[in-house]
Scaffold this motif. Structure first.
Motif, PDB file in Angstrom:
ATOM      1  N   LYS A  43       0.837  -1.200   0.000  1.00  0.00           N
ATOM      2  CA  LYS A  43       0.000   0.000   0.000  1.00  0.00           C
ATOM      3  C   LYS A  43       0.867   1.242   0.000  1.00  0.00           C
ATOM      4  N   ASP A  44       0.253   2.367  -0.362  1.00  0.00           N
ATOM      5  CA  ASP A  44       0.970   3.639  -0.345  1.00  0.00           C
ATOM      6  C   ASP A  44       1.222   4.094   1.092  1.00  0.00           C
ATOM      7  N   ARG A  45       2.232   4.927   1.227  1.00  0.00           N
ATOM      8  CA  ARG A  45       2.524   5.539   2.517  1.00  0.00           C
ATOM      9  C   ARG A  45       1.348   6.415   2.947  1.00  0.00           C
ATOM     10  N   GLU A  46       0.966   6.315   4.191  1.00  0.00           N
ATOM     11  CA  GLU A  46      -0.206   7.043   4.702  1.00  0.00           C
ATOM     12  C   GLU A  46       0.239   8.036   5.765  1.00  0.00           C
ATOM     13  N   GLY A  47      -0.248   9.262   5.654  1.00  0.00           N
ATOM     14  CA  GLY A  47       0.036  10.255   6.672  1.00  0.00           C
ATOM     15  C   GLY A  47      -0.699   9.932   7.957  1.00  0.00           C
ATOM     16  N   VAL A  48      -0.025  10.085   9.092  1.00  0.00           N
ATOM     17  CA  VAL A  48      -0.633   9.810  10.395  1.00  0.00           C
ATOM     18  C   VAL A  48      -0.881  11.113  11.151  1.00  0.00           C
ATOM     19  N   ALA A  49       0.163  11.911  11.300  1.00  0.00           N
ATOM     20  CA  ALA A  49       0.024  13.158  12.048  1.00  0.00           C
ATOM     21  C   ALA A  49       1.202  14.067  11.746  1.00  0.00           C
ATOM     22  N   SER A  50       0.997  15.357  11.936  1.00  0.00           N
ATOM     23  CA  SER A  50       2.088  16.320  11.795  1.00  0.00           C
ATOM     24  C   SER A  50       1.939  17.397  12.855  1.00  0.00           C
ATOM     25  N   VAL A  59      -2.083  18.194  12.706  1.00  0.00           N
ATOM     26  CA  VAL A  59      -3.000  17.599  11.730  1.00  0.00           C
ATOM     27  C   VAL A  59      -2.978  16.096  11.968  1.00  0.00           C
ATOM     28  N   TYR A  60      -4.143  15.478  11.927  1.00  0.00           N
ATOM     29  CA  TYR A  60      -4.250  14.043  12.138  1.00  0.00           C
ATOM     30  C   TYR A  60      -5.041  13.392  11.004  1.00  0.00           C
ATOM     31  N   ALA A  61      -4.668  12.173  10.668  1.00  0.00           N
ATOM     32  CA  ALA A  61      -5.499  11.377   9.769  1.00  0.00           C
ATOM     33  C   ALA A  61      -6.785  11.021  10.514  1.00  0.00           C
ATOM     34  N   ASP A  62      -7.878  10.946   9.786  1.00  0.00           N
ATOM     35  CA  ASP A  62      -9.157  10.616  10.420  1.00  0.00           C
ATOM     36  C   ASP A  62      -9.092   9.288  11.159  1.00  0.00           C
ATOM     37  N   SER A  63      -8.315   8.361  10.635  1.00  0.00           N
ATOM     38  CA  SER A  63      -8.262   7.019  11.205  1.00  0.00           C
ATOM     39  C   SER A  63      -7.605   6.976  12.581  1.00  0.00           C
ATOM     40  N   VAL A  64      -6.878   8.028  12.959  1.00  0.00           N
ATOM     41  CA  VAL A  64      -6.185   8.010  14.248  1.00  0.00           C
ATOM     42  C   VAL A  64      -6.643   9.119  15.189  1.00  0.00           C
ATOM     43  N   LYS A  65      -7.519   9.979  14.725  1.00  0.00           N
ATOM     44  CA  LYS A  65      -7.995  11.078  15.586  1.00  0.00           C
ATOM     45  C   LYS A  65      -8.581  10.517  16.869  1.00  0.00           C
ATOM     46  N   ASP A  66      -8.314  11.210  17.955  1.00  0.00           N
ATOM     47  CA  ASP A  66      -8.802  10.863  19.294  1.00  0.00           C
ATOM     48  C   ASP A  66      -8.119   9.633  19.871  1.00  0.00           C
ATOM     49  N   ARG A  67      -7.189   9.033  19.142  1.00  0.00           N
ATOM     50  CA  ARG A  67      -6.425   7.902  19.671  1.00  0.00           C
ATOM     51  C   ARG A  67      -4.932   8.207  19.726  1.00  0.00           C
ATOM     52  N   TYR A 106      -3.781  21.456   6.520  1.00  0.00           N
ATOM     53  CA  TYR A 106      -4.879  20.503   6.519  1.00  0.00           C
ATOM     54  C   TYR A 106      -4.505  19.073   6.132  1.00  0.00           C
ATOM     55  N   VAL A 107      -3.491  18.898   5.299  1.00  0.00           N
ATOM     56  CA  VAL A 107      -3.236  17.565   4.752  1.00  0.00           C
ATOM     57  C   VAL A 107      -1.843  17.073   5.112  1.00  0.00           C
ATOM     58  N   LEU A 108      -1.674  15.755   4.992  1.00  0.00           N
ATOM     59  CA  LEU A 108      -0.406  15.094   5.257  1.00  0.00           C
ATOM     60  C   LEU A 108       0.081  14.507   3.938  1.00  0.00           C
ATOM     61  N   ARG A 109       1.106  15.132   3.356  1.00  0.00           N
ATOM     62  CA  ARG A 109       1.632  14.700   2.055  1.00  0.00           C
ATOM     63  C   ARG A 109       3.078  14.290   2.201  1.00  0.00           C
ATOM     64  N   PRO A 110       3.416  13.049   1.842  1.00  0.00           N
ATOM     65  CA  PRO A 110       4.828  12.631   1.944  1.00  0.00           C
ATOM     66  C   PRO A 110       5.768  13.550   1.170  1.00  0.00           C
TER      67      PRO A 110
END
Length: 126
Positions: A43-50, A59-67, A106-110
């Protein structure tokens, strides 16, 4: 030369916690943006947080927000990723990244990051 050293990976059961650390060295200017990305094989590299060091904004990816929580250490060249309530789908190789430029709001771009750590494996079992 710029070097990022990330550490703190490991294996935990679902619901557990881990804290990743990243220390940057070998540069004279300020690293204004530091972040974490993850990659699963195939899979492609996914941004987690910055975190923007100057603005202190995150900034957080939706998949990790609040965790997950990204934070800066007492030294401006250190950043942490506290990961709580881990899920099996969080299993990946995690990479610290940094750049002299400010973080995007707003976004996480490698592609926004020029410097990368070697990566640490995080494995979450069900």
């Amino acid at each position: 030369r710029v070097q990022l050293v990330d550490s703190g990976g490991g294996s935990v059961q679902a619901g557990g916690s881990l804290r990743l650390s990243c220390a940057a060295s070998g540069y004279s200017a300020t690293m204004n943006c530091m972040g974490w990305f993850r990659r699963v094989p195939g899979k492609d590299r996914e941004g987690v947080a910055s975190i923007d060091v100057d603005r202190r904004s995150t900034v957080y990816a939706d998949s990790v927000k609040d965790r997950f929580t990204i934070s800066q250490g007492n030294a401006r060249n250190t950043v942490y990723l506290q990961m709580n309530s881990l899920k099996p789908e969080d299993t990946a190789m995690y990479y610290c990244a940094a750049d002299y430029s400010a973080c995007d709001y707003y976004v996480l771009r490698p592609g926004d990051y020029n410097f990368w750590g070697q990566g640490v494996q995080v494995t979450v079992s069900s």
